[in-house]
Enzyme design. Structure first.
Site, PDB file in Angstrom:
ATOM      1  N   ARG A 107       0.816  -1.224   0.000  1.00  0.00           N
ATOM      2  CA  ARG A 107       0.000   0.000   0.000  1.00  0.00           C
ATOM      3  C   ARG A 107       0.847   1.271   0.000  1.00  0.00           C
ATOM      4  O   ARG A 107       0.480   2.275  -0.607  1.00  0.00           O
ATOM      5  CB  ARG A 107      -0.928   0.022   1.225  1.00  0.00           C
ATOM      6  CG  ARG A 107      -2.163  -0.801   0.983  1.00  0.00           C
ATOM      7  CD  ARG A 107      -3.005  -0.891   2.243  1.00  0.00           C
ATOM      8  NE  ARG A 107      -4.073  -1.801   1.991  1.00  0.00           N
ATOM      9  CZ  ARG A 107      -5.324  -1.433   1.694  1.00  0.00           C
ATOM     10  NH1 ARG A 107      -5.661  -0.172   1.643  1.00  0.00           N
ATOM     11  NH2 ARG A 107      -6.243  -2.334   1.453  1.00  0.00           N
ATOM     12  N   TYR A 212      -0.817 -13.295  -0.859  1.00  0.00           N
ATOM     13  CA  TYR A 212      -0.198 -13.084  -2.164  1.00  0.00           C
ATOM     14  C   TYR A 212       1.107 -12.324  -1.956  1.00  0.00           C
ATOM     15  O   TYR A 212       1.315 -11.694  -0.916  1.00  0.00           O
ATOM     16  CB  TYR A 212      -1.120 -12.331  -3.146  1.00  0.00           C
ATOM     17  CG  TYR A 212      -1.706 -11.043  -2.622  1.00  0.00           C
ATOM     18  CD1 TYR A 212      -2.945 -11.026  -2.003  1.00  0.00           C
ATOM     19  CD2 TYR A 212      -1.008  -9.836  -2.753  1.00  0.00           C
ATOM     20  CE1 TYR A 212      -3.481  -9.847  -1.520  1.00  0.00           C
ATOM     21  CE2 TYR A 212      -1.554  -8.650  -2.280  1.00  0.00           C
ATOM     22  CZ  TYR A 212      -2.789  -8.664  -1.655  1.00  0.00           C
ATOM     23  OH  TYR A 212      -3.319  -7.503  -1.167  1.00  0.00           O
ATOM     24  N   ASP A 289     -15.026   4.012  -0.622  1.00  0.00           N
ATOM     25  CA  ASP A 289     -15.607   3.406   0.580  1.00  0.00           C
ATOM     26  C   ASP A 289     -16.696   4.288   1.194  1.00  0.00           C
ATOM     27  O   ASP A 289     -17.615   3.771   1.839  1.00  0.00           O
ATOM     28  CB  ASP A 289     -14.517   3.151   1.633  1.00  0.00           C
ATOM     29  CG  ASP A 289     -13.789   1.838   1.389  1.00  0.00           C
ATOM     30  OD1 ASP A 289     -13.990   1.231   0.324  1.00  0.00           O
ATOM     31  OD2 ASP A 289     -13.006   1.422   2.272  1.00  0.00           O
TER      32      ASP A 289
HETATM   33  P1  FAD Z   1      -9.549   5.304   2.196  1.00  0.00           P
HETATM   34  O1  FAD Z   1      -8.431   4.570   1.558  1.00  0.00           O
HETATM   35  O2  FAD Z   1     -10.025   4.879   3.550  1.00  0.00           O
HETATM   36  O3  FAD Z   1      -9.114   6.853   2.262  1.00  0.00           O
HETATM   37  C1  FAD Z   1      -9.902   7.817   2.931  1.00  0.00           C
HETATM   38  C2  FAD Z   1      -9.001   9.017   3.229  1.00  0.00           C
HETATM   39  O4  FAD Z   1      -9.791  10.051   3.776  1.00  0.00           O
HETATM   40  C3  FAD Z   1      -7.927   8.701   4.260  1.00  0.00           C
HETATM   41  O5  FAD Z   1      -6.672   9.205   3.811  1.00  0.00           O
HETATM   42  C4  FAD Z   1      -8.420   9.421   5.517  1.00  0.00           C
HETATM   43  O6  FAD Z   1      -7.347   9.844   6.368  1.00  0.00           O
HETATM   44  C5  FAD Z   1      -9.151  10.609   4.899  1.00  0.00           C
HETATM   45  N1  FAD Z   1     -10.197  11.169   5.765  1.00  0.00           N
HETATM   46  C6  FAD Z   1     -11.138  10.484   6.480  1.00  0.00           C
HETATM   47  N2  FAD Z   1     -11.939  11.335   7.160  1.00  0.00           N
HETATM   48  C7  FAD Z   1     -11.499  12.600   6.867  1.00  0.00           C
HETATM   49  C8  FAD Z   1     -11.932  13.903   7.259  1.00  0.00           C
HETATM   50  N3  FAD Z   1     -12.981  14.089   8.099  1.00  0.00           N
HETATM   51  N4  FAD Z   1     -11.258  14.991   6.772  1.00  0.00           N
HETATM   52  C9  FAD Z   1     -10.202  14.817   5.906  1.00  0.00           C
HETATM   53  N5  FAD Z   1      -9.748  13.598   5.514  1.00  0.00           N
HETATM   54  C10 FAD Z   1     -10.399  12.492   5.968  1.00  0.00           C
HETATM   55  N6  FAD Z   1      -9.322  -3.412  -1.823  1.00  0.00           N
HETATM   56  C11 FAD Z   1      -8.817  -3.951  -2.970  1.00  0.00           C
HETATM   57  O7  FAD Z   1      -9.160  -3.465  -4.069  1.00  0.00           O
HETATM   58  N7  FAD Z   1      -7.939  -5.002  -2.953  1.00  0.00           N
HETATM   59  C12 FAD Z   1      -7.548  -5.579  -1.775  1.00  0.00           C
HETATM   60  O8  FAD Z   1      -6.749  -6.522  -1.787  1.00  0.00           O
HETATM   61  C13 FAD Z   1      -8.096  -5.061  -0.538  1.00  0.00           C
HETATM   62  N8  FAD Z   1      -7.779  -5.605   0.670  1.00  0.00           N
HETATM   63  C14 FAD Z   1      -8.368  -5.117   1.815  1.00  0.00           C
HETATM   64  C15 FAD Z   1      -8.099  -5.740   3.045  1.00  0.00           C
HETATM   65  C16 FAD Z   1      -8.725  -5.270   4.221  1.00  0.00           C
HETATM   66  C17 FAD Z   1      -8.475  -5.960   5.520  1.00  0.00           C
HETATM   67  C18 FAD Z   1      -9.576  -4.148   4.154  1.00  0.00           C
HETATM   68  C19 FAD Z   1     -10.245  -3.625   5.411  1.00  0.00           C
HETATM   69  C20 FAD Z   1      -9.826  -3.513   2.942  1.00  0.00           C
HETATM   70  C21 FAD Z   1      -9.240  -3.992   1.763  1.00  0.00           C
HETATM   71  N9  FAD Z   1      -9.497  -3.410   0.530  1.00  0.00           N
HETATM   72  C22 FAD Z   1      -8.980  -3.934  -0.624  1.00  0.00           C
HETATM   73  C23 FAD Z   1     -10.368  -2.227   0.450  1.00  0.00           C
HETATM   74  C24 FAD Z   1      -9.616  -0.928   0.200  1.00  0.00           C
HETATM   75  O9  FAD Z   1      -8.596  -0.756   1.154  1.00  0.00           O
HETATM   76  C25 FAD Z   1     -10.590   0.254   0.277  1.00  0.00           C
HETATM   77  O10 FAD Z   1     -11.729  -0.049  -0.448  1.00  0.00           O
HETATM   78  C26 FAD Z   1      -9.947   1.528  -0.295  1.00  0.00           C
HETATM   79  O11 FAD Z   1      -8.830   1.899   0.465  1.00  0.00           O
HETATM   80  C27 FAD Z   1     -10.969   2.666  -0.321  1.00  0.00           C
HETATM   81  O12 FAD Z   1     -10.352   3.856  -0.726  1.00  0.00           O
HETATM   82  P2  FAD Z   1     -10.960   5.255  -0.303  1.00  0.00           P
HETATM   83  O13 FAD Z   1     -10.073   6.279  -0.921  1.00  0.00           O
HETATM   84  O14 FAD Z   1     -12.421   5.289  -0.586  1.00  0.00           O
HETATM   85  O15 FAD Z   1     -10.861   5.303   1.285  1.00  0.00           O
END
Ligand code: FAD
Length: 385
Positions: A107, A212, A289
């Site tokens: 990551r 993996y 997410d």
């Molecule tokens: P996030 O990556 O959670 O980023 C959100 C960002 O917003 C963060 O930087 C956070 O600090 C910031 N933030 C939050 N609240 C605030 C606020 N109030 N003000 C300002 N900033 C804020 N997905 C895959 O595709 N392949 C995989 O192999 C995989 N393995 C996983 C294994 C596990 C155990 C888990 C739990 C998840 C896995 N996922 C995988 C899912 C994947 O990690 C998430 O779906 C992905 O990171 C979502 O991206 P995002 O940008 O929506 O959210």
């Protein structure tokens, strides 16, 4: 109509990918991130063709290729005797079939590639959004440090516990009744692991373990049934020493070695969002997410988030009217992500069957897995005409 001034909340995989995709269309955005610096702790992420296709188009192909591992196979194994229940080629075969590679990547490397491509301009760190108020055509944003900003369009890319989501819906993540432990081990630590370069699911009663390779490391996610209720705030809870080793004590020696090679880490409650009726309202829209958090059993959370970013940027580029662009985006994304969410949810108990007829049925179906799930991997972002 003038293009709105765009503020993206969250510089995770979704926020940064969206920023890059918008920039490619000549659309400027500011990104606000609560963390004082960008970095991702531990663990890895599996990027499938539907995600890598987009990352390559955004110019990240060579940076990611240099730090990723391409798995040789996808293998399903029996939990105690290590028998190969089903196996499918990955590597070149997968890229030929789906038009883009499958990468296992740390990551931290993914985050670094995205943030280096974005640069430091228009990235505001240490900005935790605490309130969002709509006033006419603009949103007023307030951050925990007391600073403020305004934006015509606010994109909530702020993850499963999104604060932006509150402007659209009261929906909250639902606990799945399962939890996970993550770990990274060196290859030397697991000398007897069969097929260390494959993506492997070891399936057993009430638990499974997925691993993996990512370069010199093997990344694993062990998922177990329970606890029945999740009490800890934030989805992560400390686990007493020996918890993981205790759960897998009767499993194949290679798995016992793997989970014994890492210090006991925290337990991650596995949550998913119920499907949302809407992803946008009044100049605010959700992505990743924040919109569709899902269980990790298809390895698709990040990949679906990357798809969202490409589609939202494309809709904003093609439609001058922002409300029309957001309607197109929702229409193109809600149904697909709902299908992946549902499929990930029902996969969990199938991976946890005890030996017996039901497990034998599942094992037969696993031989057709690639055809059954090609709809996930073959996807190319659709855009309004
Ligand atoms: P996030 O990556 O959670 O980023 C959100 C960002 O917003 C963060 O930087 C956070 O600090 C910031 N933030 C939050 N609240 C605030 C606020 N109030 N003000 C300002 N900033 C804020 N997905 C895959 O595709 N392949 C995989 O192999 C995989 N393995 C996983 C294994 C596990 C155990 C888990 C739990 C998840 C896995 N996922 C995988 C899912 C994947 O990690 C998430 O779906 C992905 O990171 C979502 O991206 P995002 O940008 O929506 O959210």
């Amino acid at each position: 109509m003038d293009r709105p001034d765009i503020a993206v909340i969250g510089a995770g995989i979704g926020g940064l990918t969206l920023g890059l995709a918008l920039r490619r269309h000549g659309i400027r955005a500011r990104i606000y991130e609560q963390a004082p610096e960008l970095g991702e702790v531990g663990a890895a992420v599996a990027l499938a063709a539907n995600g890598t296709r987009i990352l390559r188009e955004l110019g990240l192909g060579s940076a990611l290729e240099a730090t990723s591992a391409v798995p040789t196979e996808l293998v399903y194994r029996h939990w105690s005797d290590a028998r190969r229940v089903a196996a499918h080629p990955v590597g070149r075969w997968y890229e030929d079939r789906f038009g883009a590679p499958f990468w296992g990547v740390h990551r931290a490397h993914l985050q670094r590639a995205l943030s280096q491509a974005w640069g430091t301009g228009d990235l505001h760190l240490g900005k935790e959004l605490v309130s969002l108020r709509r006033e006419g055509d603009t949103s007023a944003l307030t951050f925990a440090d007391g600073s403020t900003a305004t934006a015509g369009l606010v994109v909530g890319a702020d993850g499963i516990r999104s604060r932006v989501r509150g402007a659209i819906t009261d929906a909250a993540p639902v606990y799945s009744g399962t939890s996970g432990f993550r770990g990274l081990v060196t290859r030397d630590a697991v000398p007897d692991l069969p097929d260390p370069d494959a993506v492997q699911f070891w399936m057993g009663p009430d638990a499974h373990l997925l691993h993996y390779a990512t370069g010199e490391f093997i990344n694993f996610l062990a998922v177990v049934e329970g606890p029945d209720r999740w009490e800890a705030p934030g989805g992560v809870a400390p686990a007493p020493d020996g918890t993981l080793a205790g759960i897998f004590r009767d499993w194949h020696p290679a798995i016992r070695t793997m989970v014994g090679a890492v210090p006991q880490g925290p337990r991650w409650g596995l949550f998913a969002l119920p499907p949302l009726d809407r992803w946008s309202a009044d100049g605010v829209v959700l992505l990743g997410d924040a919109a569709h958090a899902m269980l990790p059993h298809h390895g698709q959370g990040a990949n679906q988030t990357i798809e969202d970013a490409a589609v939202l940027a494309g809709c904003l580029h093609r439609c001058d009217d922002v409300q029309v662009a957001l309607r197109h985006y929702e229409r193109l994304r809600r149904c697909r992500t709902r299908q992946v969410q549902r499929s990930s949810w029902v996969t969990s108990p199938l991976l946890h069957l005890p030996d017996g007829d039901a497990a034998a049925n599942r094992d037969r179906r696993l031989h057709h897995l690639v055809d059954d799930f090609s709809w996930i991997h073959a996807y190319e972002p659709l855009l309004p005409a």
